[in-house]
Scaffold this active site. Structure first.
Site, short mmCIF file in Angstrom:
data_model
loop_
_atom_site.label_atom_id
_atom_site.label_comp_id
_atom_site.label_asym_id
_atom_site.label_seq_id
_atom_site.Cartn_x
_atom_site.Cartn_y
_atom_site.Cartn_z
N PHE A 128 0.86 -1.18 0.00
CA PHE A 128 0.00 0.00 0.00
C PHE A 128 0.90 1.23 0.00
CE2 PHE A 128 -4.67 0.26 1.43
CZ PHE A 128 -5.06 -0.71 0.55
N GLN A 249 -8.97 13.67 3.92
CA GLN A 249 -8.25 12.94 2.87
C GLN A 249 -9.09 12.84 1.61
OE1 GLN A 249 -7.15 8.48 3.20
NE2 GLN A 249 -5.27 9.66 3.35
N HIS A 251 -9.19 10.77 -1.59
CA HIS A 251 -8.59 9.56 -2.14
C HIS A 251 -8.35 9.78 -3.62
CE1 HIS A 251 -7.82 5.43 -3.17
NE2 HIS A 251 -7.88 5.08 -1.88
N LEU A 261 -15.22 4.19 -4.58
CA LEU A 261 -13.78 3.99 -4.43
C LEU A 261 -13.24 2.84 -5.29
CD1 LEU A 261 -11.29 4.85 -2.75
CD2 LEU A 261 -11.81 2.95 -1.24
N GLU A 264 -6.86 1.61 -3.12
CA GLU A 264 -5.41 1.67 -3.32
C GLU A 264 -4.85 0.27 -3.61
OE1 GLU A 264 -3.74 4.53 -0.73
OE2 GLU A 264 -2.04 3.24 -0.27
N ARG A 295 -1.38 9.22 -0.17
CA ARG A 295 -2.59 9.62 -0.91
C ARG A 295 -2.64 11.10 -1.22
NH1 ARG A 295 -6.96 5.79 2.24
NH2 ARG A 295 -6.21 3.87 1.26
N HIS A 362 -12.67 11.17 1.19
CA HIS A 362 -12.65 9.77 1.63
C HIS A 362 -12.63 9.61 3.14
CE1 HIS A 362 -11.75 5.54 1.30
NE2 HIS A 362 -10.59 5.66 1.92
N ARG A 407 -3.68 10.29 6.43
CA ARG A 407 -3.70 8.88 6.86
C ARG A 407 -3.10 7.98 5.79
NH1 ARG A 407 -7.13 4.40 6.01
NH2 ARG A 407 -8.73 5.54 4.87
#
Ligand SMILES: Cc1cc2nc3c(=O)[nH]c(=O)nc-3n(C[C@H](O)[C@H](O)[C@H](O)COP(=O)(O)OP(=O)(O)OC[C@H]3O[C@@H](n4cnc5c(N)ncnc54)[C@H](O)[C@@H]3O)c2cc1C
Length: 608
Positions: A128, A249, A251, A261, A264, A295, A362, A407
């Site tokens: 990730f 955040q 995304h 979504l 990731e 991100r 997100h 995050r």
């Protein structure tokens, strides 16, 4: 609006519990399980059936330095999380979370989570963004996954465990507000049964908020409709501040124009972002880790590609997520949910064609400030942090703060179970030393809630609806849409003083409309319009908190990216913001830079 309804909170049913958990997502159910295992009389309240809580949508996985695919240890995880947070995360909390991670994942496995497997039988771990070996070197594979339905698997396992232990669950009950005793300690909450509109008091000296995020404050988002920040609204109205609300955040890979979504995990499995020229443009922005930069970095890169005219499609307003070079088997076995979402919402099978994507709201890094034990904290008159007696918060609604300004993917599922368990252990410990003493509710506290409830009942009274002088064309849905549009224009991926100022100036008009709006649904049975009105009050309070905090922070850090202040400024801004609802003012508190066992990580320039 004329007063017509009388809601008598002194005379409604009351039930008493040792502890009440508001929220039945991953955070709430993990906490409830711990409390139930310790033999306490607990209640869990959820506005939806528990397994419909938003944790169910989490796709990619949960981080733990198991080292099953690449060498790993919790110290590297800690470093990556601090760097990812752009040094705003509290290092003691991050240290604790990363130390606990491996045990937490094993525990989940024992609860029944069917993690995907490697050929050697160990838990599968995917790469990730922002994960490294040896403090910033090669890519690590740290995210434990159940295909791309990890949240679904975790939530269902936790629910089953709660059923096994007989936790009392108030399903489809809406928690309206917190009740306090005269000395300020928490004494309970007022809930509404959504089925019939009846109110009840749940009394307990221990209330744990686990009400999830508030992504619905932005127009395009990956969040469920239920993510309206109710816990944050309850905390604000009870007089407690919200922390770091400027950090949202975005995304990088929401389906363009829709927001759903594309996890990731898609890039973790080898997916590549391309612009209209077919270029894998992340090489320019993050030469070392490319598409697996954190991100905030990837979202800004996409926004820049589009702004500079290299976007795709007729309006050049998105980029493409390309998975076509991956083996079909990888997409079909490791990313089945993402493939489904793409086929359903974009009409595109990612095995054959690239998917149009654009950044979408997100996750909320800010929230209700807590310490590592999940206890809610607030600054007293002397500016020292004090705990609120009886109030706890965990999960996305809380800010402990392990995510700081940005995050890392896979760290939220970890956060919710680590701190869900920890808060429950703290409550349990307190209950061991002195059993639950039920406090009398303060009259002012009851009165404030009664007024709020009566307002929305009066708004749906028939006579009001027929009053021709009132503006009957406005409605809650439209006001919410307008609020979301203001937030998207004013507080998106890139921010600038005049846009945020404009957003702040537009909010009072939304507030006035919400105050005046009439509800057309007059019934008490599943009155979702009344529910939406309660929720919109919370979203509006969160919008104020966000814009006020963002406007004040004159630097760029993590997800808060200002065109007019492009650099991070540790001298002036290495501090957490605290927003107070009653004064609409900010105060600040220091970031914890002293972990307990590891040497501190000094802030450095963040390069990927
Ligand atoms: C599409 C998507 C994919 C994601 N994928 C990942 C991932 O792969 N890895 C990762 O780490 N993170 C991921 N995240 C983030 C992560 O899923 C969430 O941050 C996390 O699940 C939040 O859990 P929670 O328990 O705090 O809240 P939730 O699961 O949102 O639960 C909130 C609960 O509160 C209840 N509630 C709220 N208000 C009230 C009220 N007024 N009265 C009564 N009940 C109320 C709701 O009914 C619900 O039960 C993802 C997020 C999204 C949106």
């Amino acid at each position: 609006m004329q007063k017509r309804t009388n809601v008598n909170l002194d005379n409604i049913p009351t039930q008493q519990f040792d502890a009440i958990v508001i929220g039945a997502g991953g955070a709430g159910l993990r906490a409830a399980l711990q409390l139930a295992e310790s033999g306490h009389k607990i209640a869990v309240v959820s506005k939806v059936f528990p397994t419909r809580s938003h944790t169910v949508a989490a796709q990619g996985g949960i981080n733990a330095a198991l080292g099953n695919v690449t060498p790993d240890n919790w110290q590297w995880h800690m470093y990556d999380t601090i760097k990812g947070s752009d040094y705003l995360g509290d290092q003691d909390a991050i240290e604790f979370m990363c130390q606990e991670a491996a045990e937490i994942v094993r525990e989940l496995e024992h609860f029944g989570v069917p993690f995907s497997r490697l050929d050697n039988g160990k838990i599968y771990q995917r790469a990730f963004g922002g994960q490294s070996q040896n403090y910033g070197e090669e890519q690590a594979h740290r995210t434990c996954a159940a295909a791309d339905r990890t949240g679904h698997a975790i939530l269902h396992s936790l629910y089953q465990q709660n059923i096994r232990l007989g936790s009392t669950i108030f399903e489809e009950y809406y928690s309206v507000d917190l009740l306090k005793a005269k000395d300020g300690a928490i004494s309970g909450c007022v809930v509404m049964n959504i089925h019939n509109g009846e109110y009840q008091i749940l009394q307990s000296p221990n209330i744990l908020l686990a009400t999830g995020g508030a992504g619905q404050v932005f127009r395009t988002n990956t969040n469920a409709g239920i993510n309206t920040g109710d816990g944050l609204g309850m905390a604000l109205r009870a007089g407690y501040p919200l922390q770091d609300m400027e950090f949202w955040q975005f995304h990088p890979t929401g389906i363009a124009g829709k927001g759903m979504l594309m996890s990731e995990a898609a890039r973790g499995e080898g997916g590549v972002l391309r612009n209209a020229l077919g270029e894998a443009f992340m090489e320019k922005y993050a030469p070392h880790v490319k598409d697996l930069a954190s991100r905030d970095v990837v979202s800004r890169a996409i926004a820049v590609e589009v702004q500079e005219g290299r976007g795709c499609g007729p309006n050049k307003d998105y980029v493409l997520l390309d998975l076509t070079h991956l083996e079909d088997k990888v997409v079909k076995e490791r990313l089945p949910g993402i493939r489904d979402i793409s086929i359903t919402f974009a009409g595109i099978d990612p095995v054959e064609q690239s998917v149009p994507v654009f950044p979408t709201c997100h996750y909320m890094m800010g929230g209700i400030p807590t310490n590592i034990n999940g206890q809610v904290i607030y600054p007293n008159a002397q500016g020292q942090q004090e705990t609120v007696t009886g109030l706890y918060a965990v999960g996305e609604c809380a800010c402990v703060s392990v995510h700081g300004a940005n995050r890392l993917g896979g760290n939220s599922l970890l956060d919710i179970v680590v701190f869900g368990r920890k808060a429950a252990l703290t409550i349990s410990e307190n209950l061991k030393s002195h059993s639950a003493v039920h406090l009398e509710h303060d009259k002012d506290s009851l009165e404030q809630i009664r007024t709020r409830i009566e307002h929305w009942h009066d708004s749906s009274a028939k006579e009001q609806t027929n009053n021709s002088e009132q503006n009957t064309s406005d409605n809650v849905t439209q006001i919410k849409k307008d609020l979301q549009a203001i937030m998207e224009r004013g507080c998106g991926v890139f921010r600038e003083h005049s846009l945020m100022q404009k957003a702040l100036e537009e909010l009072p008009a939304i507030e006035a409309r919400l105050q005046e709006v009439q509800l057309s649904d007059q019934s008490d049975i599943f009155n979702l319009e009344r529910l939406a009105a309660f929720e919109l009050e919370n979203l509006l309070a969160i919008a104020y908190a966000t814009v006020t905090s963002a406007l004040a922070r004159q630097e760029s850090r993590g997800a808060h990216s200002r065109i007019d202040f492009q650099e991070r400024d540790d001298q002036a801004w290495l501090k957490h913001s605290l927003y107070c609802h009653q004064t609409r003012q900010l105060s600040y508190k220091t970031v914890n830079l002293t972990p307990k066992t590891h040497k501190p990580f000094e802030p450095k320039k963040r390069v990927y």
